[in-house]
Design a protein around this motif. Structure first.
Motif, PDB file in Angstrom:
ATOM      1  N   UNK A   1      66.255  33.979   7.462  1.00  0.00           N
ATOM      2  CA  UNK A   1      66.604  33.561   6.108  1.00  0.00           C
ATOM      3  C   UNK A   1      65.897  32.243   5.816  1.00  0.00           C
ATOM      4  N   UNK A   2      65.311  32.152   4.638  1.00  0.00           N
ATOM      5  CA  UNK A   2      64.643  30.925   4.190  1.00  0.00           C
ATOM      6  C   UNK A   2      65.170  30.570   2.810  1.00  0.00           C
ATOM      7  N   UNK A   3      65.331  29.284   2.544  1.00  0.00           N
ATOM      8  CA  UNK A   3      65.900  28.832   1.287  1.00  0.00           C
ATOM      9  C   UNK A   3      64.886  28.940   0.156  1.00  0.00           C
ATOM     10  N   UNK A   4      65.310  29.524  -0.959  1.00  0.00           N
ATOM     11  CA  UNK A   4      64.504  29.595  -2.184  1.00  0.00           C
ATOM     12  C   UNK A   4      65.156  28.635  -3.177  1.00  0.00           C
ATOM     13  N   UNK A   5      64.406  27.671  -3.646  1.00  0.00           N
ATOM     14  CA  UNK A   5      64.940  26.656  -4.556  1.00  0.00           C
ATOM     15  C   UNK A   5      65.395  27.269  -5.884  1.00  0.00           C
ATOM     16  N   UNK A   6      66.340  26.592  -6.531  1.00  0.00           N
ATOM     17  CA  UNK A   6      66.785  27.008  -7.854  1.00  0.00           C
ATOM     18  C   UNK A   6      65.654  26.844  -8.861  1.00  0.00           C
ATOM     19  N   UNK A   7      65.825  27.471 -10.034  1.00  0.00           N
ATOM     20  CA  UNK A   7      64.751  27.445 -11.036  1.00  0.00           C
ATOM     21  C   UNK A   7      65.344  27.620 -12.430  1.00  0.00           C
ATOM     22  N   UNK A   8      64.614  27.175 -13.417  1.00  0.00           N
ATOM     23  CA  UNK A   8      64.991  27.393 -14.811  1.00  0.00           C
ATOM     24  C   UNK A   8      64.398  28.716 -15.267  1.00  0.00           C
ATOM     25  N   UNK A   9      65.196  29.501 -15.987  1.00  0.00           N
ATOM     26  CA  UNK A   9      64.688  30.745 -16.580  1.00  0.00           C
ATOM     27  C   UNK A   9      65.061  30.747 -18.059  1.00  0.00           C
ATOM     28  N   UNK A  10      64.222  31.372 -18.854  1.00  0.00           N
ATOM     29  CA  UNK A  10      64.470  31.433 -20.293  1.00  0.00           C
ATOM     30  C   UNK A  10      65.773  32.149 -20.608  1.00  0.00           C
ATOM     31  N   UNK A  11      66.589  31.545 -21.466  1.00  0.00           N
ATOM     32  CA  UNK A  11      67.876  32.129 -21.840  1.00  0.00           C
ATOM     33  C   UNK A  11      67.684  33.424 -22.633  1.00  0.00           C
ATOM     34  N   UNK A  12      68.678  34.305 -22.541  1.00  0.00           N
ATOM     35  CA  UNK A  12      68.716  35.540 -23.329  1.00  0.00           C
ATOM     36  C   UNK A  12      70.024  35.549 -24.092  1.00  0.00           C
ATOM     37  N   UNK A  13      69.973  35.341 -25.401  1.00  0.00           N
ATOM     38  CA  UNK A  13      71.215  35.313 -26.191  1.00  0.00           C
ATOM     39  C   UNK A  13      72.050  36.577 -25.971  1.00  0.00           C
ATOM     40  N   UNK A  14      73.353  36.384 -25.775  1.00  0.00           N
ATOM     41  CA  UNK A  14      74.261  37.518 -25.568  1.00  0.00           C
ATOM     42  C   UNK A  14      74.357  37.967 -24.119  1.00  0.00           C
ATOM     43  N   UNK A  15      73.629  37.327 -23.206  1.00  0.00           N
ATOM     44  CA  UNK A  15      73.640  37.690 -21.791  1.00  0.00           C
ATOM     45  C   UNK A  15      74.011  36.477 -20.943  1.00  0.00           C
ATOM     46  N   UNK A  16      74.499  36.752 -19.745  1.00  0.00           N
ATOM     47  CA  UNK A  16      74.706  35.690 -18.763  1.00  0.00           C
ATOM     48  C   UNK A  16      73.911  36.049 -17.512  1.00  0.00           C
ATOM     49  N   UNK A  17      73.461  35.022 -16.787  1.00  0.00           N
ATOM     50  CA  UNK A  17      72.665  35.228 -15.581  1.00  0.00           C
ATOM     51  C   UNK A  17      73.596  35.426 -14.389  1.00  0.00           C
ATOM     52  N   UNK A  18      73.457  36.525 -13.677  1.00  0.00           N
ATOM     53  CA  UNK A  18      74.171  36.778 -12.423  1.00  0.00           C
ATOM     54  C   UNK A  18      73.191  36.412 -11.304  1.00  0.00           C
ATOM     55  N   UNK A  19      73.489  35.362 -10.534  1.00  0.00           N
ATOM     56  CA  UNK A  19      72.518  34.849  -9.561  1.00  0.00           C
ATOM     57  C   UNK A  19      72.211  35.784  -8.394  1.00  0.00           C
ATOM     58  N   UNK A  20      71.062  35.544  -7.783  1.00  0.00           N
ATOM     59  CA  UNK A  20      70.667  36.228  -6.553  1.00  0.00           C
ATOM     60  C   UNK A  20      71.741  35.937  -5.492  1.00  0.00           C
TER      61      UNK A  20
END
Length: 116
Positions: free
Chosen positions: A79-98
């Motif tokens: 396992x290797x750490x992947x840093x957090x990142x900004x992603x473009x928002x999508x109105x009406x949706x929420x991001x479910x993280x990896x």
């Protein structure tokens, strides 16, 4: 017909490479995800649990973007750490993280995705 020793050597190397790859991937199961919303398992299923998530400070909000937190990725050996990142928002949706899910004593990676 006579086969040259170079051709035999190349065939032997190809066969050896196939065996090495098969052994290396023996602990992994490739899975696929279909189109559409919801978690999609992909890449690997491994027998090694990921370390606990790193506790890091979330950056201040940024207009038009959503913060996708870091996660543990699998590089084929560990396992290797992947840093957090900004992603473009999508109105009406929420991001479910990896994230990783345990399934019958093994661990599956769920790719981050948008949910309504």
């Amino acid at each position: 017909m006579r086969v040259s020793s170079t051709a035999k050597h190349g065939t032997l190397l190809s066969a050896l490479l196939i065996v090495v790859v098969a052994v290396a991937l023996g602990g992994c199961v490739a899975t696929a995800s279909g189109p559409g919303p919801g978690p999609g398992y992909y890449g690997v299923e491994v027998g090694i649990a990921p370390p606990p998530p790193r506790v890091l400070e979330v950056p201040p909000p940024r207009a038009g973007f959503v913060w996708a937190p870091g996660y543990w990725n699998w590089n084929g050996h560990e396992h290797v750490w992947a840093e957090g990142r900004w992603i473009g928002a999508r109105p009406g949706y929420r991001w479910a993280p990896d994230h990783w899910d345990e399934h019958n004593g093994r661990w599956r990676f769920a790719k981050g995705h948008w949910e309504r």
